[in-house]
Motif scaffolding. Structure first.
Motif, mmCIF file in Angstrom:
data_model
loop_
_atom_site.group_PDB
_atom_site.id
_atom_site.type_symbol
_atom_site.label_atom_id
_atom_site.label_comp_id
_atom_site.label_asym_id
_atom_site.label_seq_id
_atom_site.Cartn_x
_atom_site.Cartn_y
_atom_site.Cartn_z
ATOM 1 N N LEU A 263 0.837 -1.207 0.000
ATOM 2 C CA LEU A 263 0.000 0.000 0.000
ATOM 3 C C LEU A 263 0.868 1.252 0.000
ATOM 4 N N TYR A 264 1.924 1.208 0.791
ATOM 5 C CA TYR A 264 2.763 2.391 0.932
ATOM 6 C C TYR A 264 4.010 2.298 0.055
ATOM 7 N N ALA A 267 5.531 5.589 -1.124
ATOM 8 C CA ALA A 267 6.026 6.339 0.029
ATOM 9 C C ALA A 267 7.367 5.772 0.493
ATOM 10 N N SER B 77 -11.061 15.741 -11.788
ATOM 11 C CA SER B 77 -11.291 14.635 -10.851
ATOM 12 C C SER B 77 -11.076 15.039 -9.402
ATOM 13 N N SER B 78 -11.303 16.309 -9.091
ATOM 14 C CA SER B 78 -11.217 16.755 -7.706
ATOM 15 C C SER B 78 -12.591 17.224 -7.254
ATOM 16 N N GLN B 173 -11.566 5.826 -4.740
ATOM 17 C CA GLN B 173 -12.915 5.429 -4.330
ATOM 18 C C GLN B 173 -13.495 4.258 -5.098
ATOM 19 N N TYR C 121 4.017 12.878 -2.398
ATOM 20 C CA TYR C 121 3.574 11.503 -2.628
ATOM 21 C C TYR C 121 3.434 10.740 -1.309
ATOM 22 N N ILE C 122 4.358 11.003 -0.385
ATOM 23 C CA ILE C 122 4.284 10.314 0.903
ATOM 24 C C ILE C 122 3.022 10.741 1.647
ATOM 25 N N ASP C 125 -0.024 9.190 0.000
ATOM 26 C CA ASP C 125 -0.107 7.758 0.289
ATOM 27 C C ASP C 125 -0.730 7.522 1.656
ATOM 28 N N ILE C 126 -0.299 8.330 2.624
ATOM 29 C CA ILE C 126 -0.808 8.160 3.983
ATOM 30 C C ILE C 126 -2.289 8.550 4.048
ATOM 31 N N ARG C 128 -4.512 8.466 1.750
ATOM 32 C CA ARG C 128 -5.360 7.499 1.061
ATOM 33 C C ARG C 128 -5.484 6.192 1.822
ATOM 34 N N ASN C 129 -4.389 5.773 2.431
ATOM 35 C CA ASN C 129 -4.359 4.392 2.918
ATOM 36 C C ASN C 129 -4.539 4.217 4.418
ATOM 37 N N TRP C 130 -4.349 5.267 5.209
ATOM 38 C CA TRP C 130 -4.506 5.120 6.654
ATOM 39 C C TRP C 130 -5.971 5.365 6.985
ATOM 40 N N LYS C 131 -6.778 4.367 6.661
ATOM 41 C CA LYS C 131 -8.217 4.578 6.642
ATOM 42 C C LYS C 131 -8.782 4.942 8.008
ATOM 43 N N VAL C 137 -9.887 6.927 1.262
ATOM 44 C CA VAL C 137 -10.244 7.586 0.010
ATOM 45 C C VAL C 137 -11.547 8.370 0.101
ATOM 46 N N TRP C 138 -12.382 8.072 1.096
ATOM 47 C CA TRP C 138 -13.664 8.771 1.187
ATOM 48 C C TRP C 138 -13.506 10.135 1.841
ATOM 49 N N SER C 233 -11.026 15.366 0.738
ATOM 50 C CA SER C 233 -10.703 14.009 0.301
ATOM 51 C C SER C 233 -9.356 14.055 -0.424
ATOM 52 N N GLU C 235 -8.038 13.128 -3.158
ATOM 53 C CA GLU C 235 -7.782 13.384 -4.587
ATOM 54 C C GLU C 235 -7.774 14.870 -4.920
ATOM 55 N N MET C 236 -8.133 15.733 -3.924
ATOM 56 C CA MET C 236 -8.107 17.175 -4.194
ATOM 57 C C MET C 236 -6.678 17.703 -4.294
#
Lengths: 294, 376, 327
Positions: A263-264, A267, B77-78, B173, C121-122, C125-126, C128-131, C137-138, C233, C235-236
């Motif tokens: 996942l990371y 990173a 896409s934002s 998503q 990017y780091i 990544d965090i 998106r994935n540290w839900k 992602v929501w 969110s 993706e902004m």
């Protein structure tokens, strides 16, 4: 753990690492000539893939060899045009201005590619198709072996040009001191223009080679960052640093994603590059005093 | 040569639009707003789909004399840009209805605005949340992710008879929603995925994740990914995990995905709402009209879906006999069994859902072979 | 060098921004004005690092994302009000910028460029994935608007008055810093690191200070943005967003506070006007950056200075000096 899987991981890591190395070759060239990292190099790779794959092969239906010759010519002209319009007017400007301009150039190219070739990514059939070489259950695409061979070939060529030809001497002289070089009768502008043309050709070849493995799309320009990272891990100034850095990066990416977290993945890869930047900015093969910048 | 075709096309389109605008001046116009990431293929497909529908409707003199026009805005896409764009559409263009967006994030971000200003939205985001909001102005012309997941899970477990299943999804998503739905759908058959892997949008190398899946001993792999990632992913999966069955959501069966995957795409199953190889008369008529208009076949399912969305609105205007927003909204609910260019019949549900049947196809040499039609 | 012109330019731009809602209250236009205010703060933040200290830092969007998320998390998950969350957000971003600034400022030029883009990017990544922490992602919904006294600021118009007040204060603060000894130190380090060190300026600390200032300003911008939108969110926040801020700064005028303000104002509004270009407007931005860098390296603000100089018949003639320094 399964030895077969580990072997596959090593092979896949090497394959992707060589692709990074191939992209990295173009970076070190411009850096050595003008002391600036071409932040648009990734976009040059993308342009190469589009020109060769999307225009020549897919639209015009040219066979591989004429398409390759066409690519070399187009990329050489493209490199010189970029140098003439975007680099030359700023050659006396501060490094930071050049960097911002090159960043803008990369943004320009990515967006132009979308307008010219459209937003749909395209596939490209390589000379070997999807055939794989299988060694005890571990597989590698013939295309990847082809990439490795050509990368090594280009590396030798670059080494030869740089240290054993007059052209190489000119380039190195210009890199060291533009003013003195021009006093000694070297046309600095032409040398820089040539460097851009050559590194753009390298990017074009990289684009052509990796398009069958991945795709022809604007996403390819992101690989530029990995090429940059490969240079940092290897060295900007040592010609073979690019390939070694690329392979280290590829293997690290593969194993960290497999055994730490996929996942990371990006990173973690960036953390490695940042760690290198902080601990050993001259790269594994570089000499300490070579670090210079703003 | 590089520019020639596109510029000519651009000029023709501009001239045509101008002609349409000039000729339709005076008559009542139903203003549509378009919302999509116009840098993506999805967005461009929606643009061409709606353009075709609007051209056909207007050429026929409109619906009861009401002609259509559309104004597209880019969301990049934002969700933030999407919200800005919707405000522009509502307050500046003064639209009557909204087509899009294809991204659920944007749909969820703007649903409050469209309800407040009483605009009918024909959304195309597939996340289950979209129709769970209870927003009366929100309709969805796209399959629900949960339905896709149900079909995929049922087919893998019951038809293929495989229970060692891995899920590989994109970490945005669409992918995460698809993964959650599939895990839930598999749980109904008492199956727990043996591996769940993810990748970031725009990744080009998936070998480490694929090798993790191989190590898990999975026999089938369900994909929720994007374009072009999914094409590369399928190619690498065929190289690294020999013999695994690959199943995908609708994205995997689009023309660009199959193009990138090449030979590797053979044998991939996918659940789709539209297939250009569907012999259905309405589908073929649409494909032919699309080729005549734009010179190419539709690239993906958003093209016919957007086309149908316009026609559904036209149908609703016909039923309502007016362009009043509330009347059109209520009339939409009366549409039951409208046959669209996707080849599906649209039944508008009280929650705004319109699609309740899907096709299961298998890819063979870049063509779809319809395996089954499944009603939800 | 152009103190009078600078102050007049700032006063004029802010006057226009403040009185615009009197004439135009269309909801969409008010929303755009809100974005103008937020973008001004962000571009001023970037100006501290890129313009004043001369470091090619591409990670502003990373700070911005962290600022938006910390305001959102503090208000939604920990029940703080907007005004309570703002100082915490600023503490978070400034500490982060300090942590990031200390080691990275040893890096020069393009190394910093790469490292800072890696930082984005780091962060992404965090996010998106540290839900469990960031909502994955929501993203996060239902971020509250601020209270003034006991009334909730619901309308975008009233929110705009808060945003523009904060922006104005931050702009004045930035000008004060520019005129202080820190401001002179920034520019000395930017123009010639070696000689500035011989003059006894601690170039390292100066750069770290620029970083922290950037963190503080993005903290404000992030808090305002999260509250204005009501949701965040992952993706902004994109690399391209970063490029647009850089474009605003370069076009306005690198190293000049009114330049940053003007660039953000003009380009935010132009972007909305150029929406008919749809997906092609970034091409326009990229071209604009290059053209401005080559043909007017001081940005449009130099022309504004000239006009103001003539209108108010100020004595000091615009010279080439400023331009050379900027380059």
């Amino acid at each position: 753990m399964d030895i077969q899987i580990v072997m596959q991981q090593v092979i896949s890591g090497l394959a992707i690492g060589c692709i990074y190395g191939l992209i990295a070759l173009g970076y070190s060239l411009i850096f050595n000539a003008v002391d600036v990292v071409n932040l648009a190099q990734g976009s040059f790779v993308m342009v190469g893939a589009f020109v060769y794959g999307a225009s020549f092969v897919r639209s015009y239906g040219w066979p591989a060899f004429p398409a390759f010759a066409g690519l070399i010519i187009v990329m050489a002209v493209f490199g010189m045009v970029c140098e003439f319009f975007f680099y030359r007017p700023l050659r006396y400007a501060h490094v930071r201005t050049k960097l911002v301009a090159l960043l803008a150039l990369s943004m320009l190219l990515n967006n132009l590619a979308l307008i010219i070739w459209g937003p749909y990514p395209m596939g490209l059939e390589g000379p070997f198709g999807t055939k794989v070489l299988s060694i005890k259950g571990a597989t590698i695409l013939y295309q990847n072996i082809y990439i490795i061979a050509i990368t090594i070939l280009l590396l030798i060529l670059q080494f030869y040009i740089f240290f054993h030809t007059t052209l190489g001497k000119v380039l190195r002289a210009v890199a060291q001191d533009k003013d003195t070089a021009s006093l000694m009768g070297i046309e600095a502008n032409q040398a820089v223009s040539f460097t851009f043309a050559y590194s753009s050709i390298l990017a074009g070849i990289a684009g052509m080679l990796i398009a069958p493995v991945f795709t022809i799309g604007t996403g390819l320009s992101q690989l530029g960052f990995m090429g940059f990272g490969a240079c940092i891990i290897g060295s900007f100034t040592n010609v073979s640093g690019a390939l070694i850095g690329g392979i280290i990066l590829g293997l690290f990416e593969m194993f960290s994603a497999s055994y730490i977290s996929s996942l990371y993945k990006s990173a973690i890869v960036y953390l490695l590059i940042i760690a290198f930047l902080l601990m050993r900015p001259q790269g594994l093969l570089g000499k300490k005093e070579e670090v210079s910048g703003l | 040569m590089l520019f020639g075709k596109r510029i000519t096309k651009l000029i023709t389109i501009t001239v045509l639009t101008l002609l349409v605008v000039v000729s339709s001046a005076g008559a009542a116009t139903f203003k549509l707003g378009g919302l999509a990431n116009l840098k993506s293929g999805y967005g461009q497909s929606m643009v061409s789909g709606t353009a075709l529908a609007i051209k056909e409707i207007n050429a026929a003199g409109g619906v009861d004399g009401v002609t259509f026009s559309i104004d597209w805005q880019d969301t990049e896409s934002s969700a933030a840009t999407g919200r800005m764009a919707v405000q522009k559409l509502i307050f500046d263009t003064k639209i009557d209805a909204l087509i899009g967006c294809h991204g659920s994030t944007v749909v969820l971000a703007v649903e409050g605005l469209i309800a407040e200003n009483e605009i009918v939205e024909m959304a195309m985001g597939s996340a289950s949340q979209v129709t769970q909001l209870g927003n009366p102005w929100l309709f969805r012309v796209r399959e629900d992710d949960a339905l896709t997941a149900k079909v995929l899970a049922n087919f893998t477990v019951n038809e293929l008879g495989l229970t060692k299943i891995a899920i590989f999804h994109m970490s945005e998503q669409y992918g995460v929603g698809g993964k959650d739905n599939t895990v839930a759908a598999l749980a109904e058959y008492g199956v727990e995925p043996v591996a769940i892997e993810a990748h970031n949008q725009g990744d080009v190398d998936f070998s480490s994740q694929l090798l993790n899946i191989r190590q898990s001993g999975a026999e089938a792999m369900i994909l929720y990914s994007g374009i072009p990632d999914i094409g590369i992913l399928i190619k690498q999966a065929r190289q690294l995990i020999p013999g695994i069955e690959i199943l995908s959501s609708s994205v995997g069966a689009t023309a660009p995905a199959m193009d990138v995957a090449g030979e590797a795409g053979n044998g991939v199953y996918a659940v789709v709402s539209y297939s250009e190889d569907n012999p259905d008369e309405k589908v073929q008529k649409f494909v032919q009209a699309h080729v005549e208009e734009f010179g190419v076949k539709p690239y993906d399912f958003f093209d016919p879906l957007a086309y149908d969305a316009v026609y559904l609105l036209a149908e609703a205007i016909k039923i309502a006999g007016s362009t009043d927003h509330a009347a059109v909204r209520d009339a939409l609910h009366e549409i039951q069994g409208y046959k669209g260019a996707t080849g599906l019949e649209y039944y508008v549900q009280p929650n705004g859902e319109t699609i309740n049947e899907l096709l299961l196809i298998q890819i063979q040499d870049g063509k779809h072979q319809v395996v089954d039609t499944i009603k939800g | 060098m152009f103190k009078k012109e600078r102050n007049i330019a700032l006063a004029i731009i802010f006057l226009i921004l403040i009185i615009t809602p009197i004439f135009d209250r269309a909801p969409y236009h008010i929303f755009v004005l809100n974005m103008v205010a937020i973008n001004i703060i962000l571009v001023m933040a970037l100006n501290f690092i890129l313009g004043f200290a001369g470091q090619v830092f591409l990670g502003t969007v990373g700070f911005y994302a962290i600022a938006c998320y910390s305001t959102s998390l503090l208000t939604v998950n920990y029940g703080l009000s907007f005004w309570q969350a703002v100082p915490f957000t600023i503490i978070v971003t400034s500490i982060l910028s300090l942590i990031l600034g200390l080691p990275t400022l040893k890096l020069k030029g393009f190394y910093l460029a790469l490292m800072s883009s890696g930082f984005i990017y780091i962060v992404l990544d965090i996010l998106r994935n540290w839900k469990s922490f960031t909502g994955g992602v929501w993203g996060i919904m239902g971020i509250p608007r601020p209270f003034i006294g006991t009334t909730l600021v619901r309308s975008d118009l009233h929110f705009y008055f808060i945003a523009i007040t904060i922006t104005l204060c931050l702009a004045i603060f930035a000008v004060l810093i520019e005129d202080s000894k820190f401001g002179r130190a920034f520019k000395a380090v930017r123009d010639d690191q070696l000689s500035s060190e011989m003059l006894g300026i601690n170039s390292h600390m100066t750069k770290v200070l620029a970083f922290v200032m950037c963190g503080i300003y993005t903290g404000f911008a992030g808090s305002l943005f999260a509250s204005l939108q009501g949701f965040v969110s992952p993706e902004m926040y994109t690399f391209e967003l970063n490029a647009t801020y850089m474009c605003m700064l370069v076009v306005g005028g690198l190293g000049s506070v009114p330049g940053a303000v003007l660039g953000a104002t003009v380009l935010t509004i132009t972007t909305e006007l150029l929406r008919f270009l749809r997906e092609k407007y970034l091409t326009f931005y990229a071209l604009l950056i290059i053209i401005v860098l080559i043909y007017m390296p001081g940005g449009i603000i130099t022309y504004v200075y000239q006009i103001i100089g003539r209108l108010f018949s100020l004595k000091n003639k615009p010279s080439q000096k400023e331009e050379i320094n900027v380059r």
